[in-house]
Design an enzyme around this catalytic site. Structure first.
Site, PDB file in Angstrom:
ATOM      1  CD  GLU A   1      -3.791  -0.285  -8.230  1.00  0.00           C
ATOM      2  OE1 GLU A   1      -3.338  -0.960  -7.297  1.00  0.00           O
ATOM      3  OE2 GLU A   1      -4.036   0.937  -8.122  1.00  0.00           O
TER       4      GLU A   1
ATOM      5  CG  HIS B   1     -12.291  23.505 -22.017  1.00  0.00           C
ATOM      6  ND1 HIS B   1     -12.648  24.721 -22.578  1.00  0.00           N
ATOM      7  CD2 HIS B   1     -13.139  23.316 -20.978  1.00  0.00           C
ATOM      8  CE1 HIS B   1     -13.653  25.242 -21.898  1.00  0.00           C
ATOM      9  NE2 HIS B   1     -13.981  24.406 -20.918  1.00  0.00           N
TER      10      HIS B   1
ATOM     11  CE  LYS C   1       4.480  -0.635  -4.807  1.00  0.00           C
ATOM     12  NZ  LYS C   1       3.441  -0.673  -3.805  1.00  0.00           N
TER      13      LYS C   1
HETATM   14  C1  F6R Z   1      -2.052  -1.870  -4.423  1.00  0.00           C
HETATM   15  C2  F6R Z   1      -2.362  -0.466  -4.557  1.00  0.00           C
HETATM   16  C3  F6R Z   1      -1.257   0.440  -4.991  1.00  0.00           C
HETATM   17  C4  F6R Z   1      -0.534   0.977  -3.749  1.00  0.00           C
HETATM   18  C5  F6R Z   1       0.684   1.793  -4.155  1.00  0.00           C
HETATM   19  C6  F6R Z   1       1.393   2.414  -2.969  1.00  0.00           C
HETATM   20  O1  F6R Z   1      -3.160  -2.504  -3.860  1.00  0.00           O
HETATM   21  O2  F6R Z   1      -3.452  -0.061  -4.322  1.00  0.00           O
HETATM   22  O3  F6R Z   1      -1.815   1.469  -5.761  1.00  0.00           O
HETATM   23  O4  F6R Z   1      -1.397   1.752  -2.983  1.00  0.00           O
HETATM   24  O5  F6R Z   1       1.595   0.981  -4.858  1.00  0.00           O
HETATM   25  O6  F6R Z   1       1.642   1.481  -1.975  1.00  0.00           O
HETATM   26  P1  F6R Z   1       1.238   1.840  -0.475  1.00  0.00           P
HETATM   27  O7  F6R Z   1      -0.191   2.209  -0.504  1.00  0.00           O
HETATM   28  O8  F6R Z   1       1.509   0.621   0.320  1.00  0.00           O
HETATM   29  O9  F6R Z   1       2.133   2.992  -0.098  1.00  0.00           O
END
Ligand code: F6R
Length: 347
Positions: A233, A249, A341
């Protein structure tokens, strides 16, 4: 360029540096939050922590701290709904920093349908709204961070909720020790500390244009996974992660092929690891090291499991930020993740 404040600022316009520099204070503030539980809540027989991505890693940390001391089964659930183990006398902890992860809203709805005790940890969004509407307990943490940089705000409330329900994940003393270790590392790994004495910068330079392959032991394996996701990320590179002994393994077989040249082997060592695990680390280094593009060993700090896991987590956070800087990519934004998203929301 890692020692040049101007060059770092140019590649990090949203201030991921400041977010990481604030991590020790974040942990201290989070450790002081009193969870608002319902009087009817009692010690659970099963704990399910529902979370995704950076939020789920707070659950991994709870599970790793619990493994050797809590007799209650604990599951980190990454997905829609809830696993079938979340039935009678299970406690559901829903953790989503944004409060808008569809999977976690679905977990909350399933908990409601099954009438399970439920607590949310979030900075807002739909999760905060639904707890208000349903009169459910919710730990509200400050907004404004990327979820993966809010690990302190997500982990400590989970630990406090469980302690309040008599599930002893970490003691108060261990929390104090961990906070001191995180503060120490905050000073050691910050951008102001030059490359020659800054382990995170040195690691980023050692990885360079290769892909990090991070391995921990039975305890530090949870952090190896967190390192992988931070590299993905923050630095936008593929990361591999695994744990000993399991990788002996399977994955070990790929390490003596020419592909290994493109990987940088990172070993997360822990002075409390068992002699059998230490022996396997040595073997891994012997067998995979010569084929790998490079090898680095990093050592956990502190006495308690929490301090050791958090110390390695801090190092991985900073190393991935510095690797992002070397690659010239913004460590804060996650445009592709956001696009997924958005497109899912649009249907
Ligand atoms: C972005 C990040 C992602 C979010 C994931 C879930 O900074 O770390 O891995 O954590 O998309 O979103 P949340 O944490 O807001 O439920």
């Amino acid at each position: 360029m890692l020692d040049d404040p101007g060059a770092l600022a140019a590649v990090d316009p949203h201030g991921a540096r400041a977010a990481l520099a604030g991590f020790p204070a974040q942990c201290r503030a989070a450790a002081a939050i009193e969870p608002p539980l319902l009087p009817s809540m009692k010690r659970p027989r099963v704990v399910v922590i529902a979370g995704m991505g950076g939020s789920a890693s707070a659950g991994d940390l709870v599970a790793a701290c619990s493994a050797e001391r809590v007799e209650i089964p604990m599951f980190v659930h990454r997905g829609y709904g809830l696993p079938s183990v979340a039935w009678d006398e299970a406690l559901v902890l829903a953790v989503s920093y944004s409060g808008n992860s569809a999977e976690i809203i679905s977990a909350a709805d399933t908990a409601r349908a099954r009438r399970l005790p439920f607590v949310a940890v979030t900075a807002g969004g739909a999760l905060a709204s639904l707890t208000e509407q349903r009169g459910l307990p919710c730990v509200r943490v400050p907004q404004g961070l990327m979820p993966r940089m809010a690990l302190g705000y997500l982990f400590f409330p989970l630990a406090r909720i469980l302690r309040a329900l008599d599930v002893d994940v970490v003691s108060g003393e261990e929390i104090q020790e961990a906070l001191a270790v995180v503060e120490q590392l905050g000073a050691e790994l910050a951008p102001e500390r030059p490359l020659e004495v800054n382990e995170a910068k040195r690691l980023a330079v050692a990885i360079g244009s290769r892909w990090p392959a991070v391995y921990g032991g039975p305890v530090t394996g949870a952090v190896a996974y967190r390192w992988k996701t931070d590299f993905e990320e923050n630095a936008k590179v593929f990361g591999l992660a695994g744990a000993l002994p399991e990788m002996n393994h399977n994955t070990i077989e790929a390490w003596r092929t020419p592909l290994a040249r493109d990987l940088h082997l990172v070993l997360l060592r822990d002075e409390r690891e068992e002699p059998e695990i230490a022996r396997r680390f040595t073997l891994l280094r012997d067998l995979a090291g010569p084929a790998a593009g490079g090898v680095s060993e990093c050592r956990a700090r502190g006495r308690s499991t929490l301090a050791r896991l958090l110390s390695l987590t801090c190092l991985g956070q900073w190393a991935s930020l510095y690797l992002a800087a070397l690659r010239g990519v913004d460590p804060w934004s996650v445009p592709t993740l956001d696009e997924v998203k958005r497109r899912l929301r649009e249907g």
